[in-house]
Design a protein around this motif. Structure first.
Motif, PDB file in Angstrom:
ATOM      1  N   UNK A  14       0.818  -1.221   0.000  1.00  0.00           N
ATOM      2  CA  UNK A  14       0.000   0.000   0.000  1.00  0.00           C
ATOM      3  C   UNK A  14       0.845   1.261   0.000  1.00  0.00           C
ATOM      4  N   UNK A  15       2.043   1.223   0.641  1.00  0.00           N
ATOM      5  CA  UNK A  15       2.915   2.396   0.577  1.00  0.00           C
ATOM      6  C   UNK A  15       3.439   2.566  -0.849  1.00  0.00           C
ATOM      7  N   UNK A  16       3.663   1.444  -1.535  1.00  0.00           N
ATOM      8  CA  UNK A  16       4.100   1.485  -2.937  1.00  0.00           C
ATOM      9  C   UNK A  16       2.993   2.097  -3.819  1.00  0.00           C
ATOM     10  N   UNK A  17       1.750   1.674  -3.593  1.00  0.00           N
ATOM     11  CA  UNK A  17       0.622   2.237  -4.348  1.00  0.00           C
ATOM     12  C   UNK A  17       0.515   3.733  -4.083  1.00  0.00           C
ATOM     13  N   UNK A  18       0.590   4.121  -2.803  1.00  0.00           N
ATOM     14  CA  UNK A  18       0.463   5.544  -2.455  1.00  0.00           C
ATOM     15  C   UNK A  18       1.616   6.353  -3.054  1.00  0.00           C
ATOM     16  N   UNK A  19       2.808   5.758  -3.117  1.00  0.00           N
ATOM     17  CA  UNK A  19       3.962   6.448  -3.694  1.00  0.00           C
ATOM     18  C   UNK A  19       3.734   6.725  -5.182  1.00  0.00           C
ATOM     19  N   UNK A  69       0.459  15.320  -0.503  1.00  0.00           N
ATOM     20  CA  UNK A  69       1.033  14.363  -1.458  1.00  0.00           C
ATOM     21  C   UNK A  69       2.556  14.475  -1.476  1.00  0.00           C
ATOM     22  N   UNK A  70       3.071  15.712  -1.516  1.00  0.00           N
ATOM     23  CA  UNK A  70       4.523  15.913  -1.594  1.00  0.00           C
ATOM     24  C   UNK A  70       5.209  15.428  -0.317  1.00  0.00           C
ATOM     25  N   UNK A  71       4.609  15.743   0.849  1.00  0.00           N
ATOM     26  CA  UNK A  71       5.222  15.309   2.112  1.00  0.00           C
ATOM     27  C   UNK A  71       5.277  13.787   2.192  1.00  0.00           C
ATOM     28  N   UNK A  72       4.175  13.119   1.789  1.00  0.00           N
ATOM     29  CA  UNK A  72       4.200  11.651   1.833  1.00  0.00           C
ATOM     30  C   UNK A  72       5.257  11.106   0.880  1.00  0.00           C
ATOM     31  N   UNK A  96       9.538   1.794   9.698  1.00  0.00           N
ATOM     32  CA  UNK A  96       9.867   3.051   9.025  1.00  0.00           C
ATOM     33  C   UNK A  96       8.627   3.672   8.396  1.00  0.00           C
ATOM     34  N   UNK A  97       7.696   2.822   7.884  1.00  0.00           N
ATOM     35  CA  UNK A  97       6.476   3.384   7.302  1.00  0.00           C
ATOM     36  C   UNK A  97       5.643   4.081   8.383  1.00  0.00           C
ATOM     37  N   UNK A  98       5.551   3.448   9.553  1.00  0.00           N
ATOM     38  CA  UNK A  98       4.748   4.080  10.612  1.00  0.00           C
ATOM     39  C   UNK A  98       5.429   5.328  11.144  1.00  0.00           C
ATOM     40  N   UNK A  99       6.783   5.357  11.108  1.00  0.00           N
ATOM     41  CA  UNK A  99       7.495   6.587  11.449  1.00  0.00           C
ATOM     42  C   UNK A  99       7.168   7.681  10.433  1.00  0.00           C
ATOM     43  N   UNK A 100       7.188   7.297   9.145  1.00  0.00           N
ATOM     44  CA  UNK A 100       6.844   8.238   8.078  1.00  0.00           C
ATOM     45  C   UNK A 100       5.445   8.804   8.316  1.00  0.00           C
ATOM     46  N   UNK A 101       4.478   7.925   8.622  1.00  0.00           N
ATOM     47  CA  UNK A 101       3.104   8.391   8.812  1.00  0.00           C
ATOM     48  C   UNK A 101       2.996   9.310  10.032  1.00  0.00           C
ATOM     49  N   UNK A 103       5.448  11.322  11.273  1.00  0.00           N
ATOM     50  CA  UNK A 103       6.020  12.626  10.912  1.00  0.00           C
ATOM     51  C   UNK A 103       5.065  13.370   9.977  1.00  0.00           C
ATOM     52  N   UNK A 104       4.439  12.597   9.058  1.00  0.00           N
ATOM     53  CA  UNK A 104       3.506  13.199   8.096  1.00  0.00           C
ATOM     54  C   UNK A 104       2.342  13.873   8.821  1.00  0.00           C
ATOM     55  N   UNK A 105       1.770  13.176   9.806  1.00  0.00           N
ATOM     56  CA  UNK A 105       0.628  13.735  10.536  1.00  0.00           C
ATOM     57  C   UNK A 105       1.030  15.013  11.284  1.00  0.00           C
ATOM     58  N   UNK A 106       2.208  14.986  11.913  1.00  0.00           N
ATOM     59  CA  UNK A 106       2.673  16.163  12.651  1.00  0.00           C
ATOM     60  C   UNK A 106       2.865  17.346  11.699  1.00  0.00           C
ATOM     61  N   UNK A 107       3.540  17.096  10.545  1.00  0.00           N
ATOM     62  CA  UNK A 107       3.799  18.183   9.592  1.00  0.00           C
ATOM     63  C   UNK A 107       2.505  18.696   8.968  1.00  0.00           C
ATOM     64  N   UNK A 108       1.552  17.774   8.696  1.00  0.00           N
ATOM     65  CA  UNK A 108       0.270  18.192   8.116  1.00  0.00           C
ATOM     66  C   UNK A 108      -0.513  19.049   9.109  1.00  0.00           C
ATOM     67  N   UNK A 109      -0.447  18.679  10.380  1.00  0.00           N
ATOM     68  CA  UNK A 109      -1.127  19.481  11.407  1.00  0.00           C
ATOM     69  C   UNK A 109      -0.488  20.868  11.484  1.00  0.00           C
ATOM     70  N   UNK A 110       0.859  20.896  11.412  1.00  0.00           N
ATOM     71  CA  UNK A 110       1.562  22.172  11.474  1.00  0.00           C
ATOM     72  C   UNK A 110       1.318  23.042  10.256  1.00  0.00           C
ATOM     73  N   UNK A 111       1.086  22.414   9.080  1.00  0.00           N
ATOM     74  CA  UNK A 111       0.901  23.170   7.838  1.00  0.00           C
ATOM     75  C   UNK A 111      -0.546  23.648   7.672  1.00  0.00           C
ATOM     76  N   UNK A 112      -1.478  23.108   8.470  1.00  0.00           N
ATOM     77  CA  UNK A 112      -2.905  23.398   8.260  1.00  0.00           C
ATOM     78  C   UNK A 112      -3.192  24.897   8.255  1.00  0.00           C
ATOM     79  N   UNK A 113      -2.842  25.590   9.334  1.00  0.00           N
ATOM     80  CA  UNK A 113      -3.155  27.022   9.370  1.00  0.00           C
ATOM     81  C   UNK A 113      -2.320  27.833   8.382  1.00  0.00           C
ATOM     82  N   UNK A 114      -0.976  27.671   8.346  1.00  0.00           N
ATOM     83  CA  UNK A 114      -0.188  28.488   7.407  1.00  0.00           C
ATOM     84  C   UNK A 114      -0.652  28.363   5.954  1.00  0.00           C
ATOM     85  N   UNK A 115      -0.951  27.153   5.506  1.00  0.00           N
ATOM     86  CA  UNK A 115      -1.313  26.962   4.100  1.00  0.00           C
ATOM     87  C   UNK A 115      -2.726  27.479   3.828  1.00  0.00           C
ATOM     88  N   UNK A 116      -3.637  27.253   4.776  1.00  0.00           N
ATOM     89  CA  UNK A 116      -5.042  27.596   4.532  1.00  0.00           C
ATOM     90  C   UNK A 116      -5.436  28.965   5.102  1.00  0.00           C
TER      91      UNK A 116
END
Lengths: 126, 159
Positions: A14-19, A69-72, A96-101, A103-116
Motif C-alpha cells: 500500500x505504501x508502494x501504491x500511495x507512492x 502528497x509531496x510530504x508523503x 519506518x512506514x509508521x514513522x513516516x506516517x 512525521x507526516x501527521x505532525x507536519x500536516x497538522x503544522x501546515x494546516x493554518x499556514x497553508x489555509x
C-alpha cells in the motif's frame, strides 16, 4: 490473496501504491505550475490574474492536498532509499512506514493554518 | 501386498531425490543474464542508472521542494503574498534562480522517469506504450525548455 498476482497487500504494497499515486499527481501539477509561472513572460497582469485562482478557497484546499502528497512522497522516498541502501532497511520497513506516517501527521497538522490561512481569513474574517 | 508397499514407498523416494538423472532441475537463467540473443538495446546499464538517479535526485528534491513549499505556501502569509512582484523579488537573486532551475530540471526528469515506469507497467499493447511515452517525452522536453527560458529571460520591467 487471489491466485496469480504479485500484490501482497499490507504496509509494503500500500505504501508502494500511495507512492505511485502521489508521484503521478505531483508530476501533473508540475506541468500546470511551469505553465502558470511562464505567464510572468507575458505580463504582470496575466500572471497575477492566474495566481488569483490559486487564492480561491477550493484551489487553496487543493494546495493543502498537494502539500500532503509531496510530504508523503518525500518521506516515503527516504524510506525507500533506506530499504535499498541500509543493510537493515528491509527488516525495519514497516516500522519506518509508521514513522513516516507519524512525521507526516505532525507536519500536516503544522501546515494546516499556514497553508489555509488565506481562505480561513477570507471566509471567517480577520 | 507387495504392490501396496512399492506404491507407498515411491512418493517418499521422489521427495528425497527431487532431481535425479530422469528429473533434471530446470535451468533458470539469472534474471539479467546477457546471452547472444539479448538485443543490443538492452546491453547498457540504463535502467540501473535510472534507478540510481531516482534516489540521488530524490534526496536533493526533498531539500529543494520542501524549501520551495515553505517559502511559497507556509511562511509570510502563505499563498496571499504571491504575485508578479514577489516573483521579481526572488528572481533578483542568482541563488534563487539556480535553486529554481535545479528544481525544475531534477523534478521534471524524476517525474518523467517515474511516469515512464508507470506506463511500462500498465500499458500492455506495444503501440499504446510507444505513443504514451512519445507524448510523455514531448511534454517533458517542452516543459523543461519553457521553464528554463522563463528563468533565464525573466524581465522585472516587462510592462
Amino acid at each position: 490473496m487471489p491466485a496469480g498476482t504479485l500484490y501482497r497487500g499490507r504496509e509494503g504494497m500500500w505504501s508502494w501504491v500511495a507512492h505511485r499515486v502521489t508521484g503521478v499527481l505531483i508530476f501533473f501539477f508540475l506541468f500546470v505550475h511551469v505553465l502558470d509561472t511562464a505567464l510572468v513572460r507575458v505580463s504582470p497582469e496575466a500572471y497575477d490574474d492566474t495566481v488569483a485562482i490559486y487564492k480561491t478557497p477550493l484551489v487553496n484546499l487543493m494546495e493543502y492536498g498537494l502539500v500532503a502528497a509531496i510530504l508523503f512522497h518525500a518521506l516515503n522516498g527516504l524510506r525507500v532509499i533506506a530499504v535499498d541502501f541500509w543493510s537493515k532497511g528491509a527488516k525495519y520497513q514497516k516500522q519506518m512506514l509508521w514513522t513516516v506516517m507519524g512525521i507526516w501527521i505532525v507536519l500536516m497538522a503544522g501546515a494546516f493554518y499556514p497553508v489555509l490561512q488565506h481562505t480561513l481569513r477570507t471566509l471567517f474574517g480577520s | 501386498m507387495s504392490t501396496e508397499t512399492t506404491q507407498a514407498a515411491e512418493p517418499e523416494d521422489a521427495q528425497v531425490t527431487l532431481y535425479d538423472v530422469d528429473h533434471p532441475a530446470p535451468v533458470i537463467e539469472p534474471p539479467r543474464a546477457r546471452t547472444g540473443k539479448t538485443p543490443k538495446a538492452s546491453r547498457t546499464n540504463f535502467e540501473m542508472y535510472g534507478w540510481l538517479f531516482m534516489r540521488l535526485s530524490g534526496i536533493v528534491l526533498v531539500v529543494l521542494v520542501l524549501g520551495h513549499l515553505l517559502i511559497q505556501l507556509v511562511l509570510d502569509g502563505g499563498v496571499s503574498k504571491i504575485g508578479f512582484a514577489f516573483v521579481a523579488g526572488r528572481w533578483a537573486s542568482p541563488f534563487w534562480q539556480v535553486w529554481d532551475l535545479a528544481m525544475l530540471w531534477l523534478a521534471m526528469l524524476h517525474g518523467a522517469n517515474g511516469l515512464r515506469t508507470v506506463i511500462n507497467d500498465y500499458a500492455e499493447r506495444d503501440t499504446t506504450r510507444f505513443w504514451l511515452k512519445w507524448l510523455l517525452y514531448a511534454a517533458t522536453v517542452f516543459t523543461v525548455l519553457l521553464g528554463t527560458l522563463v528563468i533565464f529571460t525573466f524581465d522585472p520591467n516587462i510592462r
